[in-house]
Each structure stands twice: as C-alpha cells, then as structure tokens.
Design a protein around this motif. Structure first.
Motif, short mmCIF file in Angstrom:
data_model
loop_
_atom_site.label_atom_id
_atom_site.label_comp_id
_atom_site.label_asym_id
_atom_site.label_seq_id
_atom_site.Cartn_x
_atom_site.Cartn_y
_atom_site.Cartn_z
N UNK A 185 0.82 -1.21 0.00
CA UNK A 185 0.00 0.00 0.00
C UNK A 185 0.86 1.26 0.00
N UNK A 186 2.11 1.16 0.42
CA UNK A 186 3.00 2.32 0.50
C UNK A 186 3.81 2.54 -0.78
N UNK A 187 3.70 1.64 -1.71
CA UNK A 187 4.51 1.68 -2.94
C UNK A 187 4.42 3.04 -3.63
N UNK A 188 5.59 3.63 -3.87
CA UNK A 188 5.68 4.88 -4.62
C UNK A 188 5.48 6.14 -3.79
N UNK A 189 5.19 6.00 -2.50
CA UNK A 189 5.00 7.18 -1.65
C UNK A 189 6.36 7.75 -1.27
N UNK A 192 15.15 12.52 1.97
CA UNK A 192 13.96 12.12 1.21
C UNK A 192 14.04 10.62 0.94
N UNK A 193 12.95 9.91 1.26
CA UNK A 193 12.84 8.48 1.05
C UNK A 193 11.67 8.18 0.13
N UNK A 194 11.70 7.01 -0.48
CA UNK A 194 10.56 6.53 -1.27
C UNK A 194 10.36 5.05 -0.97
N UNK A 201 10.17 -1.62 0.40
CA UNK A 201 11.26 -1.17 1.27
C UNK A 201 11.45 0.33 1.13
N UNK A 202 12.07 0.91 2.15
CA UNK A 202 12.39 2.33 2.13
C UNK A 202 13.69 2.51 1.36
N UNK A 203 13.68 3.38 0.35
CA UNK A 203 14.87 3.67 -0.45
C UNK A 203 15.18 5.15 -0.36
N UNK A 204 16.45 5.48 -0.18
CA UNK A 204 16.89 6.86 -0.16
C UNK A 204 16.74 7.45 -1.56
#
Length: 159
Positions: free
Chosen positions: A53-57, A148-150, A155-158
């Motif tokens: 559900x968090x994909x791309x945020x 800033x993360x995405x 997963x959380x990516x910088x």
C-alpha cells in the motif's frame, strides 16, 4: 477526486495515515496516478499497513538510526521487537534523544544547578542521536537533518 489532483501531501500523525491511505486507494488516488508525499511519521506506517500500500509514496524524515554504528544507537535498534512495535515512532526517538542530551548535561557538568545545566545546553551545537543528527540553534530549539525516502518494492529507499 473531483479536482483530479496530481499531488497529495499527507500531514498528521502516523496513526492517521492508515485510514487516509485506505481512502486514497478507494478513491484511486495512489501512485503512480497521483504523487503522494508525507512528513516525518510516514516511515511508521509500515507497522500498520502492508508495504504494498505504501509503494511509490515519497516522504521526508530524519535519517533515523539504522546505519549509525554508535553503541547507544545500536542499543535502541536491538531493543526487543515488542518494544519497537509499540514504541518505534519518531516522537519516541526524539524524546529519547532529548533525555540523553539532558543526561549528558548532568554527566558533564556534574551538578544539578539549573543555571549551569542551562549554560551547558545553550552551548551545545549538535547532538548525534537515535533520531539522527540534531542541530541546536542559538535559542535552544533543535531540528534534525532530513532526507527524502521513497517506498519501492516494499522497502524504504533513499531518494
């Protein structure tokens, strides 16, 4: 939805986000159709909603603690999972850091004298803590570094 937004910014507390995200999904207002961004608590949401559900945020947050090798920070990281599940939000870590700053002041001044503690704290310029590196301003207020993360592939990516 009637306004056909291209961007939505979510502000509030981490506990608000799951319901907001569910409604955005129902309204078809999620990435990639709409760019969704959020503030500091956004990383907490993964405790309450599925990573899909968090994909791309995209969100701004202190760099937090995961890659910091300092022993005091690793101690918090290695806390029991039950504690982290209940307590791992930015405000908890920020409060922890502030308590540790006060503990450092007490240890370094070796006094309970308010004026000496106050002087020590006002001379402190930065503190490397669990919530990241805090810069302390001349007036005593503090602010952490932000990055800033995405969310990508769960997963959380910088960014």
């Amino acid at each position: 939805k009637n306004q056909d937004p291209t961007d939505i910014y979510i502000a509030g507390f981490g506990s608000d986000f799951p319901n907001i995200l569910k409604e955005l999904k129902i309204q078809d207002l999620m990435p990639p159709r709409v760019r969704v961004t959020g503030g500091v608590p956004m990383w907490e949401v993964s405790h309450f909603v599925k990573p899909k559900m968090l994909e791309g945020i995209i969100f701004a947050s202190p760099p937090l603690f995961k890659n910091n090798p300092e022993a005091k920070i690793q101690k918090v990281i290695k806390a029991p999972a039950s504690f982290q599940k209940r307590s791992s939000n930015f405000l908890t870590f920020y409060a922890y850091d502030n308590a540790m700053i006060l503990a450092d002041a007490l240890r370094n001044t070796k006094t309970m004298d308010f004026l000496k503690l106050r002087e020590y704290l006002f001379n402190l310029k930065e503190y490397n803590g669990v919530s990241g590196r805090m810069k302390i301003k001349e007036n005593g207020s503090s602010s952490p570094d932000l990055v800033i993360f995405e969310w990508k592939n769960g997963k959380i990516k910088l960014k």
